[in-house]
Design a protein around this motif. Structure first.
Motif, mmCIF file in Angstrom:
data_model
loop_
_atom_site.group_PDB
_atom_site.id
_atom_site.type_symbol
_atom_site.label_atom_id
_atom_site.label_comp_id
_atom_site.label_asym_id
_atom_site.label_seq_id
_atom_site.Cartn_x
_atom_site.Cartn_y
_atom_site.Cartn_z
ATOM 1 N N SER A 15 21.941 -12.712 19.279
ATOM 2 C CA SER A 15 23.123 -13.189 18.411
ATOM 3 C C SER A 15 23.476 -12.128 19.345
ATOM 4 O O SER A 15 23.589 -11.199 18.618
ATOM 5 C CB SER A 15 22.562 -13.345 17.179
ATOM 6 O OG SER A 15 23.781 -13.666 16.261
ATOM 7 N N ARG A 16 25.014 -12.904 18.734
ATOM 8 C CA ARG A 16 26.244 -11.356 18.902
ATOM 9 C C ARG A 16 26.515 -11.122 17.859
ATOM 10 O O ARG A 16 26.246 -9.269 17.647
ATOM 11 C CB ARG A 16 27.227 -12.075 19.718
ATOM 12 C CG ARG A 16 27.295 -11.848 21.094
ATOM 13 C CD ARG A 16 28.665 -11.522 21.653
ATOM 14 N NE ARG A 16 28.234 -11.847 23.370
ATOM 15 C CZ ARG A 16 29.376 -11.854 24.091
ATOM 16 N NH1 ARG A 16 30.892 -10.907 23.490
ATOM 17 N NH2 ARG A 16 28.869 -11.403 25.526
ATOM 18 N N ASP A 40 21.422 -4.237 13.485
ATOM 19 C CA ASP A 40 20.488 -6.057 13.623
ATOM 20 C C ASP A 40 19.293 -5.237 15.220
ATOM 21 O O ASP A 40 18.546 -6.406 14.450
ATOM 22 C CB ASP A 40 21.649 -6.141 14.492
ATOM 23 C CG ASP A 40 23.186 -7.121 13.593
ATOM 24 O OD1 ASP A 40 22.490 -6.421 12.491
ATOM 25 O OD2 ASP A 40 23.937 -7.568 13.580
ATOM 26 N N LEU A 41 19.304 -4.899 15.696
ATOM 27 C CA LEU A 41 18.300 -4.672 16.272
ATOM 28 C C LEU A 41 17.440 -4.216 15.417
ATOM 29 O O LEU A 41 15.931 -4.907 16.273
ATOM 30 C CB LEU A 41 18.248 -3.249 17.509
ATOM 31 C CG LEU A 41 17.348 -3.268 18.738
ATOM 32 C CD1 LEU A 41 16.476 -4.663 18.574
ATOM 33 C CD2 LEU A 41 17.892 -2.152 19.352
ATOM 34 N N SER A 42 17.116 -3.823 14.926
ATOM 35 C CA SER A 42 16.026 -2.682 13.485
ATOM 36 C C SER A 42 15.385 -4.290 12.708
ATOM 37 O O SER A 42 14.044 -4.154 13.022
ATOM 38 C CB SER A 42 16.016 -1.641 12.631
ATOM 39 O OG SER A 42 16.544 -0.893 13.352
ATOM 40 N N THR A 158 22.003 -9.097 21.288
ATOM 41 C CA THR A 158 20.969 -8.625 20.241
ATOM 42 C C THR A 158 20.036 -9.240 20.646
ATOM 43 O O THR A 158 19.796 -10.839 19.772
ATOM 44 C CB THR A 158 21.279 -8.069 18.686
ATOM 45 O OG1 THR A 158 22.817 -7.543 18.570
ATOM 46 C CG2 THR A 158 21.010 -7.738 17.848
ATOM 47 N N PHE A 159 18.739 -8.584 20.767
ATOM 48 C CA PHE A 159 18.145 -9.372 21.192
ATOM 49 C C PHE A 159 16.656 -8.719 21.090
ATOM 50 O O PHE A 159 16.503 -6.838 21.085
ATOM 51 C CB PHE A 159 17.522 -10.150 21.800
ATOM 52 C CG PHE A 159 17.862 -9.707 23.353
ATOM 53 C CD1 PHE A 159 16.229 -9.002 23.811
ATOM 54 C CD2 PHE A 159 18.702 -9.263 23.836
ATOM 55 C CE1 PHE A 159 16.401 -7.671 24.857
ATOM 56 C CE2 PHE A 159 18.617 -8.043 25.715
ATOM 57 C CZ PHE A 159 17.987 -7.745 25.660
ATOM 58 N N GLU A 191 16.179 -8.490 34.980
ATOM 59 C CA GLU A 191 16.450 -7.175 33.692
ATOM 60 C C GLU A 191 15.924 -7.872 32.415
ATOM 61 O O GLU A 191 15.629 -8.778 32.048
ATOM 62 C CB GLU A 191 17.731 -7.131 33.733
ATOM 63 C CG GLU A 191 18.631 -6.605 34.709
ATOM 64 C CD GLU A 191 20.241 -6.341 34.773
ATOM 65 O OE1 GLU A 191 20.609 -6.922 33.849
ATOM 66 O OE2 GLU A 191 20.844 -5.706 35.725
ATOM 67 N N LEU A 192 15.945 -6.799 31.400
ATOM 68 C CA LEU A 192 15.622 -7.286 29.865
ATOM 69 C C LEU A 192 15.848 -8.741 28.869
ATOM 70 O O LEU A 192 15.095 -9.022 28.883
ATOM 71 C CB LEU A 192 15.579 -5.912 29.097
ATOM 72 C CG LEU A 192 14.666 -5.966 27.980
ATOM 73 C CD1 LEU A 192 13.458 -5.090 29.074
ATOM 74 C CD2 LEU A 192 15.212 -4.309 26.736
ATOM 75 N N PRO A 193 17.287 -8.406 29.557
ATOM 76 C CA PRO A 193 17.588 -10.278 28.989
ATOM 77 C C PRO A 193 16.897 -11.088 30.328
ATOM 78 O O PRO A 193 16.561 -12.524 29.030
ATOM 79 C CB PRO A 193 18.672 -10.110 29.012
ATOM 80 C CG PRO A 193 19.576 -8.243 28.816
ATOM 81 C CD PRO A 193 18.192 -8.534 29.543
ATOM 82 N N ALA A 194 16.839 -11.282 30.490
ATOM 83 C CA ALA A 194 16.109 -12.329 31.500
ATOM 84 C C ALA A 194 14.696 -12.355 31.120
ATOM 85 O O ALA A 194 13.426 -13.658 30.895
ATOM 86 C CB ALA A 194 16.266 -11.832 33.015
ATOM 87 N N PHE A 195 14.072 -11.503 31.034
ATOM 88 C CA PHE A 195 12.250 -11.179 30.410
ATOM 89 C C PHE A 195 12.479 -11.395 29.814
ATOM 90 O O PHE A 195 11.255 -12.261 28.696
ATOM 91 C CB PHE A 195 11.366 -9.524 30.444
ATOM 92 C CG PHE A 195 10.338 -9.720 30.644
ATOM 93 C CD1 PHE A 195 9.691 -9.853 30.918
ATOM 94 C CD2 PHE A 195 10.572 -8.590 29.199
ATOM 95 C CE1 PHE A 195 8.137 -9.609 30.934
ATOM 96 C CE2 PHE A 195 8.791 -8.497 29.116
ATOM 97 C CZ PHE A 195 7.363 -8.528 29.245
ATOM 98 N N HIS A 196 13.379 -11.467 28.790
ATOM 99 C CA HIS A 196 13.079 -11.766 27.000
ATOM 100 C C HIS A 196 13.358 -13.385 26.959
ATOM 101 O O HIS A 196 12.508 -14.540 26.028
ATOM 102 C CB HIS A 196 14.256 -11.196 25.919
ATOM 103 C CG HIS A 196 14.771 -11.858 24.809
ATOM 104 N ND1 HIS A 196 14.970 -13.376 24.831
ATOM 105 C CD2 HIS A 196 14.365 -11.444 24.060
ATOM 106 C CE1 HIS A 196 15.883 -13.032 23.100
ATOM 107 N NE2 HIS A 196 14.886 -12.669 22.801
#
Length: 220
Positions: A15-16, A40-42, A158-159, A191-196
């Motif tokens: 989410s943004r 938000d990340l925490s 944010t993820f 990249e990290l978002p693609a792994f997520h």
């Protein structure tokens, strides 16, 4: 080949900006004093690690491209009287530390990795090199903040995600992570978002990191 079984997986919906009701729900995972410090990340890291049982000898690997983007912006915005709180929270791995401290979680070792082109491969390598008799927890995520993200210094959303890896587990495993050092293919490190996304959708992954080998992520 080095391999570990995936025995627990949790992925937070990206989410943004957190919906107010979702933020309210996530804040309930912590005591009121601790949650006041959390971005938000925490909160998302708290969500994906909620209920996770960790031993004092377990190892943790934390991966983020940018660290605490929201806290960094708040720190910069606090000048000319800079905020020690926001500075502390902005330092990688501040978002992860806030959750660990709030839950009084003990661990044998924490390996934080940040901002590398090969971040996913490096984080998985660190996890796979943990001794076979040690449980390893992999946590990752990024944080969106309009100004920093607009400059390429923050995530597009944010993820967060969480993986528990163990050796020698067959029954009940969700999948498997492996590294074959003597193999090669042309697939680049995601990249990290693609792994997520791959974790969220349980997509298989097969990619090559020079001087490391081929990493594979498969699901049962």
């Amino acid at each position: 080949m080095i391999k570990r079984s995936i025995t627990h997986l949790a992925v937070a919906e990206p989410s943004r900006e957190l919906d107010p009701e979702r933020r309210k729900s996530l804040r309930k995972l912590f005591n009121p004093l601790a949650v006041r410090r959390m971005s938000d990340l925490s909160l998302m890291i708290g969500e994906v690690t909620d209920g996770v049982e960790g031993g004092k000898h377990d190892e943790w690997v934390y991966a983020s491209r940018f660290g605490g983007t929201q806290s960094l912006e708040r720190y910069l915005g606090s000048f000319p009287t800079p905020s020690p709180l926001h500075f502390q929270n902005s330092i990688h791995p501040g978002a992860f530390d806030l959750v660990s401290v709030a839950r009084r979680r003990r661990s044998g070792m924490l390996t934080p990795l940040c901002g590398l082109d090969s971040l996913v491969a490096d984080a998985l390598l660190a996890a796979l090199l943990v001794p076979a008799d040690t449980v390893v927890h992999v946590v990752g995520g990024d944080e969106f903040e309009p100004w920093s993200s607009g400059q390429g210094w923050g995530g597009e959303t944010t993820f967060a995600f969480y993986l528990r890896l163990e050796a020698g587990v067959s029954s009940g495993a969700l999948g498997e992570l492996s590294l074959t050092p003597d193999e090669h293919n042309d697939a680049p490190v995601p990249e990290l978002p693609a792994f997520h996304t791959a974790l969220s959708d349980r997509q298989p992954l097969d990619f090559y990191q020079p001087e490391r080998g081929v990493f594979r992520l498969t699901w049962t």
